[in-house]
Design a protein around this motif. Structure first.
Motif, PDB file in Angstrom:
ATOM      1  N   ALA A  96       0.960  -1.298   0.027  1.00  0.00           N
ATOM      2  CA  ALA A  96      -0.028   0.000   0.190  1.00  0.00           C
ATOM      3  C   ALA A  96       1.064   1.230  -0.085  1.00  0.00           C
ATOM      4  O   ALA A  96       0.629   2.158  -0.703  1.00  0.00           O
ATOM      5  N   CYS A  97       2.052   1.285   0.770  1.00  0.00           N
ATOM      6  CA  CYS A  97       2.837   2.425   0.852  1.00  0.00           C
ATOM      7  C   CYS A  97       3.445   2.799  -0.693  1.00  0.00           C
ATOM      8  O   CYS A  97       3.512   3.889  -0.993  1.00  0.00           O
ATOM      9  N   VAL A  98       4.059   1.597  -1.100  1.00  0.00           N
ATOM     10  CA  VAL A  98       4.545   1.930  -2.470  1.00  0.00           C
ATOM     11  C   VAL A  98       3.671   2.322  -3.478  1.00  0.00           C
ATOM     12  O   VAL A  98       3.613   3.140  -4.453  1.00  0.00           O
ATOM     13  N   GLU A  99       2.292   1.852  -3.406  1.00  0.00           N
ATOM     14  CA  GLU A  99       1.399   2.051  -4.344  1.00  0.00           C
ATOM     15  C   GLU A  99       0.840   3.609  -4.321  1.00  0.00           C
ATOM     16  O   GLU A  99       0.864   4.016  -5.349  1.00  0.00           O
ATOM     17  N   GLN A 100       0.774   4.183  -3.129  1.00  0.00           N
ATOM     18  CA  GLN A 100       0.290   5.423  -2.812  1.00  0.00           C
ATOM     19  C   GLN A 100       1.454   6.326  -3.062  1.00  0.00           C
ATOM     20  O   GLN A 100       0.972   7.676  -3.044  1.00  0.00           O
ATOM     21  N   CYS A 101       2.536   6.205  -2.768  1.00  0.00           N
ATOM     22  CA  CYS A 101       3.706   7.315  -2.796  1.00  0.00           C
ATOM     23  C   CYS A 101       3.877   8.102  -3.947  1.00  0.00           C
ATOM     24  O   CYS A 101       4.214   7.621  -5.090  1.00  0.00           O
ATOM     25  N   PRO A 102       3.527   9.407  -3.806  1.00  0.00           N
ATOM     26  CA  PRO A 102       3.629  10.112  -5.117  1.00  0.00           C
ATOM     27  C   PRO A 102       5.108  10.457  -5.661  1.00  0.00           C
ATOM     28  O   PRO A 102       5.084  10.962  -6.912  1.00  0.00           O
ATOM     29  N   VAL A 103       6.048  10.044  -4.982  1.00  0.00           N
ATOM     30  CA  VAL A 103       7.529  10.111  -5.615  1.00  0.00           C
ATOM     31  C   VAL A 103       8.252   8.934  -5.709  1.00  0.00           C
ATOM     32  O   VAL A 103       9.348   8.922  -5.789  1.00  0.00           O
ATOM     33  N   ASP A 104       7.546   7.693  -5.945  1.00  0.00           N
ATOM     34  CA  ASP A 104       8.011   6.304  -6.156  1.00  0.00           C
ATOM     35  C   ASP A 104       9.033   5.972  -5.324  1.00  0.00           C
ATOM     36  O   ASP A 104      10.165   5.259  -5.706  1.00  0.00           O
ATOM     37  N   ILE A 105       9.008   6.202  -3.815  1.00  0.00           N
ATOM     38  CA  ILE A 105       9.878   5.751  -2.956  1.00  0.00           C
ATOM     39  C   ILE A 105       9.422   4.067  -2.883  1.00  0.00           C
ATOM     40  O   ILE A 105       8.374   3.626  -2.987  1.00  0.00           O
ATOM     41  N   GLU A 106      10.549   3.336  -2.609  1.00  0.00           N
ATOM     42  CA  GLU A 106      10.472   1.817  -2.646  1.00  0.00           C
ATOM     43  C   GLU A 106      10.539   1.280  -1.211  1.00  0.00           C
ATOM     44  O   GLU A 106      11.581   0.469  -1.084  1.00  0.00           O
ATOM     45  N   HIS A 107       9.798   1.517  -0.510  1.00  0.00           N
ATOM     46  CA  HIS A 107       9.677   0.946   0.819  1.00  0.00           C
ATOM     47  C   HIS A 107       9.862  -0.081   1.249  1.00  0.00           C
ATOM     48  O   HIS A 107      10.804  -0.994   2.001  1.00  0.00           O
ATOM     49  N   ILE A 108       9.310  -1.291   0.478  1.00  0.00           N
ATOM     50  CA  ILE A 108       9.317  -2.762   0.561  1.00  0.00           C
ATOM     51  C   ILE A 108      10.708  -3.157   0.594  1.00  0.00           C
ATOM     52  O   ILE A 108      11.061  -3.963   1.347  1.00  0.00           O
ATOM     53  N   ASP A 109      11.288  -2.784  -0.828  1.00  0.00           N
ATOM     54  CA  ASP A 109      12.623  -3.351  -0.926  1.00  0.00           C
ATOM     55  C   ASP A 109      13.567  -2.868   0.223  1.00  0.00           C
ATOM     56  O   ASP A 109      14.351  -3.532   0.602  1.00  0.00           O
ATOM     57  N   HIS A 110      13.455  -1.605   0.842  1.00  0.00           N
ATOM     58  CA  HIS A 110      14.269  -1.070   1.950  1.00  0.00           C
ATOM     59  C   HIS A 110      14.025  -1.835   3.229  1.00  0.00           C
ATOM     60  O   HIS A 110      14.799  -2.288   3.943  1.00  0.00           O
ATOM     61  N   ILE A 111      12.742  -2.307   3.594  1.00  0.00           N
ATOM     62  CA  ILE A 111      12.403  -2.912   4.609  1.00  0.00           C
ATOM     63  C   ILE A 111      12.914  -4.381   4.560  1.00  0.00           C
ATOM     64  O   ILE A 111      13.401  -5.038   5.458  1.00  0.00           O
ATOM     65  N   ASN A 112      12.766  -5.126   3.368  1.00  0.00           N
ATOM     66  CA  ASN A 112      13.074  -6.692   3.413  1.00  0.00           C
ATOM     67  C   ASN A 112      14.727  -6.625   3.053  1.00  0.00           C
ATOM     68  O   ASN A 112      15.105  -7.523   3.658  1.00  0.00           O
ATOM     69  N   ASP A 113      15.433  -5.782   2.837  1.00  0.00           N
ATOM     70  CA  ASP A 113      16.698  -5.698   2.591  1.00  0.00           C
ATOM     71  C   ASP A 113      17.488  -5.535   4.205  1.00  0.00           C
ATOM     72  O   ASP A 113      18.309  -6.219   4.331  1.00  0.00           O
TER      73      ASP A 113
ATOM     74  N   THR B 275     -19.226  -9.745  -0.625  1.00  0.00           N
ATOM     75  CA  THR B 275     -18.336  -8.436  -1.037  1.00  0.00           C
ATOM     76  C   THR B 275     -16.879  -9.253  -1.125  1.00  0.00           C
ATOM     77  O   THR B 275     -16.784 -10.112  -0.577  1.00  0.00           O
ATOM     78  N   TYR B 276     -16.329  -8.644  -2.194  1.00  0.00           N
ATOM     79  CA  TYR B 276     -14.919  -9.263  -2.310  1.00  0.00           C
ATOM     80  C   TYR B 276     -13.690  -8.303  -1.922  1.00  0.00           C
ATOM     81  O   TYR B 276     -13.558  -7.258  -1.951  1.00  0.00           O
ATOM     82  N   HIS B 277     -12.912  -9.151  -1.471  1.00  0.00           N
ATOM     83  CA  HIS B 277     -11.646  -8.743  -0.614  1.00  0.00           C
ATOM     84  C   HIS B 277     -10.464  -8.991  -1.673  1.00  0.00           C
ATOM     85  O   HIS B 277     -10.143 -10.286  -2.049  1.00  0.00           O
ATOM     86  N   ASP B 278      -9.711  -7.837  -1.879  1.00  0.00           N
ATOM     87  CA  ASP B 278      -8.437  -8.189  -2.801  1.00  0.00           C
ATOM     88  C   ASP B 278      -7.461  -8.535  -2.314  1.00  0.00           C
ATOM     89  O   ASP B 278      -6.891  -7.841  -1.187  1.00  0.00           O
ATOM     90  N   PRO B 279      -6.780  -9.692  -2.396  1.00  0.00           N
ATOM     91  CA  PRO B 279      -5.571 -10.229  -1.828  1.00  0.00           C
ATOM     92  C   PRO B 279      -4.500  -9.233  -2.503  1.00  0.00           C
ATOM     93  O   PRO B 279      -4.287  -8.990  -3.636  1.00  0.00           O
ATOM     94  N   CYS B 280      -3.562  -8.795  -1.573  1.00  0.00           N
ATOM     95  CA  CYS B 280      -2.385  -7.782  -1.970  1.00  0.00           C
ATOM     96  C   CYS B 280      -1.580  -8.401  -3.094  1.00  0.00           C
ATOM     97  O   CYS B 280      -1.256  -7.557  -3.947  1.00  0.00           O
ATOM     98  N   PHE B 281      -1.270  -9.827  -2.837  1.00  0.00           N
ATOM     99  CA  PHE B 281      -0.406 -10.087  -3.972  1.00  0.00           C
ATOM    100  C   PHE B 281      -0.943 -10.302  -5.154  1.00  0.00           C
ATOM    101  O   PHE B 281      -0.352 -10.793  -6.245  1.00  0.00           O
ATOM    102  N   LEU B 282      -2.101 -10.453  -5.146  1.00  0.00           N
ATOM    103  CA  LEU B 282      -3.120 -10.415  -6.614  1.00  0.00           C
ATOM    104  C   LEU B 282      -3.405  -9.348  -7.123  1.00  0.00           C
ATOM    105  O   LEU B 282      -3.102  -9.003  -8.433  1.00  0.00           O
ATOM    106  N   GLY B 283      -3.696  -8.188  -6.216  1.00  0.00           N
ATOM    107  CA  GLY B 283      -4.205  -6.858  -6.588  1.00  0.00           C
ATOM    108  C   GLY B 283      -3.156  -5.958  -6.706  1.00  0.00           C
ATOM    109  O   GLY B 283      -2.512  -5.974  -7.933  1.00  0.00           O
ATOM    110  N   ARG B 284      -2.760  -5.294  -5.761  1.00  0.00           N
ATOM    111  CA  ARG B 284      -1.382  -4.415  -5.795  1.00  0.00           C
ATOM    112  C   ARG B 284      -0.311  -4.808  -6.487  1.00  0.00           C
ATOM    113  O   ARG B 284       0.381  -4.248  -7.201  1.00  0.00           O
TER     114      ARG B 284
ATOM    115  N   ASP C 138      -6.743  -0.831  -5.443  1.00  0.00           N
ATOM    116  CA  ASP C 138      -5.444  -0.518  -5.274  1.00  0.00           C
ATOM    117  C   ASP C 138      -5.437   0.233  -3.851  1.00  0.00           C
ATOM    118  O   ASP C 138      -4.107   0.304  -3.393  1.00  0.00           O
ATOM    119  N   ARG C 139      -6.602   0.381  -3.230  1.00  0.00           N
ATOM    120  CA  ARG C 139      -6.551   0.910  -1.763  1.00  0.00           C
ATOM    121  C   ARG C 139      -6.828  -0.221  -0.953  1.00  0.00           C
ATOM    122  O   ARG C 139      -7.440   0.024   0.219  1.00  0.00           O
TER     123      ARG C 139
END
Length: 766
Positions: A404-421, A613-622, A650-651
Motif C-alpha cells: 500500500a505504501c509503494v502504491e500510494q507514494c507520489p514520488v516512487d519511494i520503494e519502501h518494501i525493498d528497503h524493509i526487506n533488505d 463483498t470481495y476482498h482483494d488479496p494484496c499479492f494478486l491486486g496491488r 489499489d487501496r
C-alpha cells in the motif's frame, strides 16, 4: 523610472542572490556526494527514452498525485506554478530596478500573460486548499490517524507560507503594473490581475517594493533548505524528478511484485560461492544503494503511505513514512563520517541512557538520536531504544509487504525493498527475528512446507474427487495444457483444499487438461524470501525451477503454462523465478476461470442468492494488478449482488498474512484480519469472497471470533471465488444455491459449501 529606492532594493537583491546561489551550490554538491556514498546499482539508467517518457507522464500528468483527486489538482497548480512561473522571479529582479521592466520577447505576449494570471491564481488557491487540508487532517485533531502524524509540521508551514506569499506577490505585481499603466498587454490576457488593478494605486515604487519582497522570500527559502538537507518537504521539488526517472520499473509501474535479488557492491550475490567481502542485506546506512539514499532524500512527509498502512492503522509502530524519515535523518547526520570529514570513536556510547522525546513516546523507532555525533555513527540500523537503533525491531517485523505504501507514494519511494533488505541482514547475519518464524524456516528447510508435514500429504486432496487427477511423471504429454501448482496451503490447509478441489473440478468440467506435481511439489519460497531468508528461498526456488524445467522439457515459450490458486506462488513463479532462469507463463486461477466463462466453456446457470463483498488479496491486486477477473466471475453468477468495501482495489486493506506475517504472532495493537473482517461485516454480506488461501485463513479466523462474540451471523461464509462459481454450476436447490441467507449442507459437499466458519443443517435447504 529608477530612483534611490530602486537602487537600494536592487543592490540588496543582487547581493542576496549571490549569497543564496553559493549556499545552494554547496548544498547540492554535498547532497550529491552523500548519495554517491551508497552502493552501486547499474540497473537504473536505461532505457533512456522509456524512463524520460515515464518521468514526463508522472510529473506533468501528476498521475500518482491525482489518485487523491482534489489534493492532486491543488498540488498540480502549485507544481506548475513553481516551475512555470520561475520567469516571474527573473522579471522581479528587473522590476526592482525599473518598475516598467518586462521580460524580453515574451513580457507582453498575451499567452504568457494569460498563463501567468491563470497559473498564479491556481497556485494561490491550490496552496490555500493544501493549507486547509493540513489543518483539517492535523494530528491535534486526528491523533495517530492523521497522515501528518510524525511529520515535521514546522517545515510544512514554512514551505506553504513561502508558496502563498510568492503567489500573492505575482498577482500584486501584475495588478500594480496595470494600475500604473506600465503594460500594453491586452486586458483579456490578465483577467484576474486586471480586476485587482482597480483596487491598486498607481505607484511604481510600491511595485518595486513588492517585487523585492518576492525576491527576498524566494531567496530565504533557498538559503533555509540549503542549510537543511533532510528537509524533504522542500527538496522533493528537485529530487523527485530524479527519483521517478531512476525508479525500479522504467515503464512506470511502482516497485511491487517481485523482490529484487540480493546484491553486494552492485552485483547479485552467488549463494553457492559468495565473495568474502559480500554484504548480506543492509546492516548499516552505507549499505543501501545510492537509489535508496535518493529515496530517503525525496520523502515529502505527506503521509499517504502511512494513511494506507495496515500495520499503522491497527496500532502498530510501523509507519512507512517514518521508516524513510528515520533512515534519511540518520543518513544526513552520519554523513560527515561517511565522507571522511569526521572519525568516530572506537567505542560506542552507552545508548541506554538516552531518553526519547515526546514524539518518540507514541512512535517506537522514531528519531531517537539527533545531530551529528559519535552516537549517530555507532548506532545500529535496527535495534531497540536501549540499543540506539534507527529502526525498532517491532517496526521492521510489523510489515506485511502489502504494498500500500509503494502504491500510494507520489514520488516512487520503494519502501518494501528497503524493509526487506534490512530484514535480510537481521536474518542472515544477526539471526535476529521473531522466534515463531524460526519454526517456519526449519519446516521449509526440512520438509519443504511451512507446516512441516510429510510430502505425501500433498496428494490427499485428490482422493476426495470423483475423477482422476493426472500427476506429472517426467515431461508433460503435449495434450496437457496446464500444470496446476497447488501450493502448500492448497494441499495441506483444510480451508484452502476446498478451493483446490473447486478449481480442479471447474477445470475438469471445462475440459481443460491439467496435471499436478503431487509430492514432487515444494514451497515456492515466498515466506522465506519475505521474511528475509534469501538463502532458503534460493534453495527452494532452484529446486522448483529444476523440477519445472524437467516437466516442461521440450516445450517452447507459450506452452509452459502454470495455473495456481495462491497469489504468493503466482508472484514467485511468474515474476521472481525468472531471476533464477525459470521462465513460465503463470496465471492465477481467477484469470483462467474468467477466461473459461468468457469462452463459454463454463456457464453459470444456477442462481446463487447471496450478497457478496470481495476482498482483494494484496499479492494478486496491488502487486500484480489483477483486479478485474475475480469481479467478472462474480458478475457472471446469477442471483449474486455485490458491494465493494470502501477500501478496495489499489487501496484494498491487507488481511495481515503477507510478508511472512502468517507465521508470526500479532502481539501489538489490533489484529489486522479483525479490522478487515469488521469492514466487510459493515456491509452485512452473506459471503466474504476472496482469491487467496492466506486471506481465507485470516478472514475465516476473524469471522469465527466475531460469531463466537455474537457480532456476525452464523450464515456468513468466507469463500473463494472459485467455490461460488462452482455453486452456480450445481443443480438448482443444491446446497449454497437456495434462496435466503441460510446455507444448506450435503455430505459430499458437491457445491463447495463446506466451510470451517459455518455449520450447516438440512433444515436450511430450500
Amino acid at each position: 523610472m529608477t530612483g534611490p529606492l530602486q537602487i537600494v532594493l536592487g543592490t540588496i537583491a543582487v547581493l542576496f542572490l549571490i549569497v543564496a546561489v553559493v549556499f545552494a551550490y554547496r548544498a547540492v554538491r554535498a547532497m550529491v556526494r552523500i548519495i554517491r556514498t551508497g552502493q552501486p546499482d547499474s540497473t537504473r539508467f536505461g532505457p533512456v527514452k522509456t524512463r524520460l517518457k515515464t518521468l514526463l507522464v508522472e510529473s506533468l500528468g501528476h498521475t500518482r498525485m491525482l489518485k487523491w483527486s482534489t489534493i492532486g489538482v491543488a498540488h498540480w497548480f502549485v507544481f506548475v506554478g513553481f516551475y512555470g512561473l520561475f520567469l516571474t522571479l527573473v522579471e522581479a529582479f528587473g522590476e526592482v530596478w525599473n518598475p516598467s521592466f518586462h521580460l524580453p520577447l515574451i513580457g507582453e505576449w498575451f499567452l504568457w500573460n494569460l498563463f501567468a494570471d491563470v497559473i498564479g491564481t491556481g497556485t494561490i488557491l491550490g496552496i490555500i486548499y493544501l493549507i486547509y487540508r493540513r489543518q483539517k487532517d492535523h494530528p491535534r485533531r486526528q491523533g495517530r490517524t492523521s497522515r501528518f502524524a510524525g511529520s515535521n509540521e514546522g517545515r510544512g508551514y514554512f514551505v506553504e507560507a513561502v508558496v502563498l506569499i510568492i503567489g500573492i506577490c505575482i498577482l500584486l505585481i501584475r495588478a500594480l503594473k496595470i494600475a500604473a499603466g506600465l503594460t500594453e498587454a491586452p486586458s483579456w490576457s490578465h483577467p484576474i490581475s486586471g480586476a485587482l488593478a482597480h483596487l491598486m494605486p498607481s505607484n511604481p515604487d510600491l511595485l518595486s517594493l513588492v517585487a523585492f519582497v518576492k525576491i527576498v522570500v524566494s531567496l530565504i527559502w533557498l538559503v533555509v533548505i540549503s542549510r537543511i538537507l533532510n528537509m524533504g518537504v522542500a527538496w522533493h521539488r528537485f529530487s523527485a524528478f530524479f527519483n521517478i526517472y531512476f525508479k525500479r520499473n522504467p515503464d512506470g509501474p511502482p516497485a511491487l511484485g517481485p523482490l529484487l535479488p540480493m546484491t553486494s557492491n552492485g552485483k547479485p550475490i552467488d549463494f553457492e560461492d559468495p565473495g568474502e567481502d559480500d554484504v548480506f542485506g543492509r546492516g548499516k546506512i552505507e549499505d543501501f544503494t545510492w537509489k535508496g539514499m535518493l529515496d530517503f532524500t525525496t520523502c515529502t512527509e505527506c503521509g499517504r503511505c502511512q494513511s494506507q498502512c495496515p500495520a499503522w492503522n491497527t496500532g502498530k509502530p510501523l509507519s512507512p513514512k517514518m521508516v524513510i524519515m528515520d533512515l534519511r535523518d540518520h543518513l544526513y547526520a552520519k554523513a560527515p563520517y561517511l565522507l571522511g570529514q569526521q572519525t568516530a570513536s572506537e567505542t560506542a556510547p552507552d545508548f541506554d541512557v538516552l531518553q526519547p522525546s515526546d514524539e518518540q513516546v507514541w512512535a517506537s523507532g522514531y528519531a531517537r538520536i539527533e545531530g551529528t555525533n559519535d552516537a549517530q555513527a555507532h548506532r545500529p540500523l535496527v535495534g531497540t531504544l536501549e540499543e540506539g537503533g534507527v529502526i525498532d525491531p517491532d517496526v521492521l517485523w510489523s510489515c506485511t509487504n502489502c504494498g500500500a505504501c509503494v502504491e500510494q507514494c507520489p514520488v516512487d519511494i520503494e519502501h518494501i525493498d528497503h524493509i526487506n533488505d534490512m530484514r535480510r541482514y537481521q536474518v542472515l547475519i544477526e539471526s535476529n527475528f521473531p522466534s515463531e518464524a524460526g519454526v517456519m524456516l526449519r519446516n521449509l528447510e526440512n520438509r519443504g512446507n511451512p507446516w512441516g508435514v510429510g510430502g505425501n500429504v500433498r496428494e490427499e486432496w485428490m482422493k476426495e474427487l470423483d475423477f482422476e487427477v493426472r500427476q506429472a511423471d517426467g515431461p508433460l504429454p503435449l495434450d496437457v495444457e496446464y500444470l496446476f501448482w497447488v501450493g502448500c496451503a492448497g494441499a495441506i490447509d483444510d480451508r484452502a483444499k476446498r478451493t483446490t478441489k473447486a478449481v480442479a473440478e471447474l477445470l475438469h468440467i471445462a475440459g481443460v487438461e491439467f496435471a499436478v506435481l503431487g509430492s514432487g511439489e515444494t514451497c515456492s519460497g515466498d515466506p522465506a524470501r519475505r521474511l528475509g531468508n534469501e538463502f532458503v528461498f534460493q534453495m527452494l526456488a532452484q529446486e522448483n525451477v529444476e523440477t519445472l524445467n524437467g516437466v516442461f522439457e521440450g516445450r517452447v515459450p507459450g506452452m509452459r503454462k502454470i495455473v495456481t490458486t495462491c497469489p504468493h506462488c503466482f508472484n514467485s513463479l511468474g515474476r521472481e523465478y525468472p531471476q533464477l532462469g525459470g521462465e513460465y507463463e503463470v496465471v492465477h486461477h481467477t484469470q483462467l476461470l474468467n477466461q473459461l466463462v468468457e469462452e463459454g466453456r463454463l456457464t453459470p446457470v444456477t442462481p446463487v442468492d447471496r450478497k457478496v463483498t470481495y476482498h482483494d488479496p494484496c499479492f494478486l491486486g496491488r502487486h500484480n494488478k489483477v483486479y478485474t477477473p475475480p469481479r467478472e466471475i462474480l458478475e457472471s453468477v446469477k442471483g449474486i449482488s455485490t458491494q465493494e468495501m470502501h477500501r478496495c482495489k489499489d487501496r484494498g486493506f491487507c488481511c495481515g498474512a503477507g510478508g511472512a506475517r502468517m507465521w508470526m504472532e500479532e502481539k501489538i495493537g489490533k489484529r489486522i484480519n479483525a479490522e478487515r473482517t469488521e469492514e466487510a461485516l459493515e456491509l452485512d454480506p452473506d459471503v466474504i469472497s476472496t482469491a487467496c488461501p492466506f486471506c481465507i485463513t485470516m478472514l475465516s479466523d476473524a469471522l469465527n471470533t466475531k460469531k463466537q462474540n455474537g457480532e456476525a451471523g452464523e450464515h456468513v461464509e468466507v469463500l473463494d471465488v472459485s467455490q461460488i462459481l462452482l455453486r452456480s454450476l450445481a443443480p438448482v436447490g443444491a446446497p449454497g444455491t437456495e434462496k435466503g441467507a441460510e446455507v444448506g449442507d450435503k455430505a459430499d459437499d458437491v457445491a463447495g459449501t463446506g466451510s470451517a466458519a459455518t455449520m450447516h443443517d438440512d433444515a436450511g435447504q430450500a
